[in-house]
Design an enzyme around this catalytic site. Structure first.
Site, PDB file in Angstrom:
ATOM      1  N   LYS A  87       0.849  -1.200   0.000  1.00 40.50           N
ATOM      2  CA  LYS A  87       0.000   0.000   0.000  1.00 40.50           C
ATOM      3  C   LYS A  87       0.885   1.251   0.000  1.00 40.50           C
ATOM      4  CE  LYS A  87      -1.780   1.455   4.080  1.00 40.50           C
ATOM      5  NZ  LYS A  87      -1.398   2.823   4.443  1.00 40.50           N
TER       6      LYS A  87
ATOM      7  N   ASP B 114       4.856   0.498  12.125  1.00 43.64           N
ATOM      8  CA  ASP B 114       3.621  -0.106  11.592  1.00 43.64           C
ATOM      9  C   ASP B 114       3.461  -1.560  12.018  1.00 43.64           C
ATOM     10  OD1 ASP B 114       3.568   1.647   8.390  1.00 43.64           O
ATOM     11  OD2 ASP B 114       3.109   2.262  10.436  1.00 43.64           O
TER      12      ASP B 114
ATOM     13  N   ARG C 184      -8.574  -0.622   4.578  1.00 46.06           N
ATOM     14  CA  ARG C 184      -7.667   0.362   3.980  1.00 46.06           C
ATOM     15  C   ARG C 184      -6.311  -0.256   3.666  1.00 46.06           C
ATOM     16  NH1 ARG C 184      -7.381   5.977   6.976  1.00 46.06           N
ATOM     17  NH2 ARG C 184      -5.951   6.139   5.241  1.00 46.06           N
TER      18      ARG C 184
ATOM     19  N   ARG D  83       0.451  14.471  13.201  1.00 42.52           N
ATOM     20  CA  ARG D  83       0.991  14.190  11.862  1.00 42.52           C
ATOM     21  C   ARG D  83       1.013  15.432  10.971  1.00 42.52           C
ATOM     22  NH1 ARG D  83      -1.222   8.550   9.844  1.00 42.52           N
ATOM     23  NH2 ARG D  83       0.602   8.672   8.521  1.00 42.52           N
TER      24      ARG D  83
END
Ligand code: EPZ
Length: 428
Positions: free
Chosen positions: A22, A315, A407, A130
């Site tokens: 992704k 992640d 997602r 962010r």
């Protein structure tokens, strides 16, 4: 909103095909804005974020053709042809950008090609504020005049962007990608120091080189770009998703199963593999992927600190925490990248995990077994952490708000069910 129901306690055994990444596909799609020729991307994953990026690019005048017969092209995933003969609109609207922060990746390419760009500020998200200040400061160093008004970044430059010596004060993945794309069309040489070294950045750089860009230092923290008047089309295959692969490696480990992660590239996953082996998991690199074997093995907690690549990836923090919640002993997990990336902790504790947070560290003490419970997904990787915990837990777990999962994980239920998981999606 859909939810997922899992009955845990069964070891996973089998093969999981790993899709295109992704976080490589998103900047690669934005790269089409740099050329009037056709950019063809192979092995594109089928994810909500990819569709969101396609909708955003279409609003800028990009023509896209999804060529479904990927098999004919000898690759997995889908084949997407993108052509931006002209950028017909230089504004990225809030209603599109708010759905996905990575939309900021259109800023550099549109500004470089059109001399102006108006992109909605992405706003914060569950895991942190962010900001994109580092993107903007670097573009200003290349000659852009940037203002913020009405929640939009308004960027302009007279003529072309000018090459500059950029030094990022902290590593930023999409910041590096934005500036790398902008620099390919700038006048003169751009040096990017303290560049992100994530494999997805190198994948983008390799694609840009195939499009005629001149980039050296690919994979290092110093990228040197000689700007060109224009770039041409290319065909590029998206690299395998190291975070998807890592997530399913944990699925094998947490269920004490044995799974082959087909197409996974171990060279992008060294820090994670080191932690899994230290925890007692057997990891074997094979010709066609990575074999993860935890059958009958006793696993133990290992201390982990997240860092920019090649360090342990942020992640993967939530997923590995679920594993250590069921391993022997204790693990201290420190999150150094984002300020609020422990939202999976309260949900894991509902399932019986023993975790205590101290500032940006979590002390995880393994328990004999987690127990199924109704839980709530909050962000992409936290959601996966709950899926993994549910696969190991006794009894039934229902995870709400699984749109977060869609997602970033293609065909999640199918891939897990093929290895014996009792998992189903409840549509309401
Ligand atoms: C990319 O996000 C990934 N997304 C994230 O993956 C990943 O977690 C992150 O890199 C870190 O590896 C994509 O690639 C699409 P950063 P990005 O800029 O680029 C601060 C997932 O789960 N910062 O490297 O947005 C920032 O707040 C997602 O797939 C500034 O302060 O992350 C953070 O604390 C989640 N100012 C740190 O730097 C800036 O201008 C690293 O952020 C930019 C960043």
């Amino acid at each position: 909103m859909d939810s997922i129901r899992i009955r845990g306690g069964r070891p996973l055994n089998g093969v999981i095909p790993i899709s295109g990444a992704k976080n490589a596909a998103l900047p690669l799609m934005a790269a089409t804005l740099l050329t009037a020729d056709t950019l063809t991307l192979l092995n594109l994953p089928h994810l909500v974020d990819i569709t969101t990026m396609a909708n955003l690019l279409a609003s800028h005048g990009v023509f896209m053709h999804m060529n479904g017969n990927a098999k004919a092209q000898g690759c997995g995933g889908r084949v997407l042809e993108l052509t931006t003969r002209d950028i017909t609109n230089t504004t990225a609207h809030y209603d599109l950008v708010r759905k996905m922060r990575a939309s900021i990746l259109v800023l550099g390419p549109i500004l470089a090609r059109m001399g102006q760009a108006r992109v909605s500020l992405p706003g914060g998200c569950a895991i942190g504020a962010r900001p994109v200040d580092l993107h903007l400061k670097a573009l200003e160093q290349m000659g852009a005049v940037i203002g913020i008004d009405g929640g939009y970044v308004d960027a302009r430059v007279e003529g072309r962007l000018k090459g500059a010596h950029l030094v990022f004060p902290q590593v930023t993945v999409t910041g590096t990608e934005n500036l790398l794309m902008a620099a390919t069309l700038a006048e003169g040489e751009t040096i990017i120091d303290n560049a992100a070294r994530e494999p997805e950045v190198a994948d983008l750089a390799n694609c840009l080189v195939a499009m005629g860009a001149e980039i050296s230092g690919i994979g290092s923290s110093r990228l040197v770009v000689q700007g060109k008047e224009s770039l041409h089309g290319a065909t590029h295959s998206v690299l395998p998703d190291r975070i998807e692969a890592g997530s399913y490696a944990v699925a094998a480990a947490i269920t004490r199963g044995r799974v082959l992660l087909q197409h996974a590239d171990a060279t992008h996953m060294a820090a994670l593999i080191k932690v899994l082996i230290a925890a007692g998991v057997e990891v074997t690199v094979q010709e066609d992927g990575i074999l993860v074997d935890a059958a009958g093995r006793t696993l133990k907690g290992v201390d982990v600190m997240t860092e920019p690549h090649p360090g342990f990836p942020t992640d993967m923090q939530a997923q590995v925490m679920a594993l250590f919640a069921t391993a022997e002993g204790a693990s201290m997990m420190t999150e150094t990248i984002f300020e609020n990336r422990f939202m999976h902790v309260p949900e894991l504790k509902r399932m019986g995990a023993n975790i205590n947070i101290h500032n940006n560290s979590a002390i995880v003490r393994g328990v004999d077994a987690l127990s199924g419970a109704p839980v709530m997904a909050t962000d992409l990787r936290a959601s996966m952490s709950l899926v993994l915990a549910a696969l190991a837990a006794t009894g039934e777990t229902t995870i709400a708000r699984v749109y977060h999962l869609d997602r970033g994980y293609e065909r999640l239920e199918q891939k897990l069910a093929a290895c014996g998981a009792e998992i189903e999606r409840l549509r309401d």
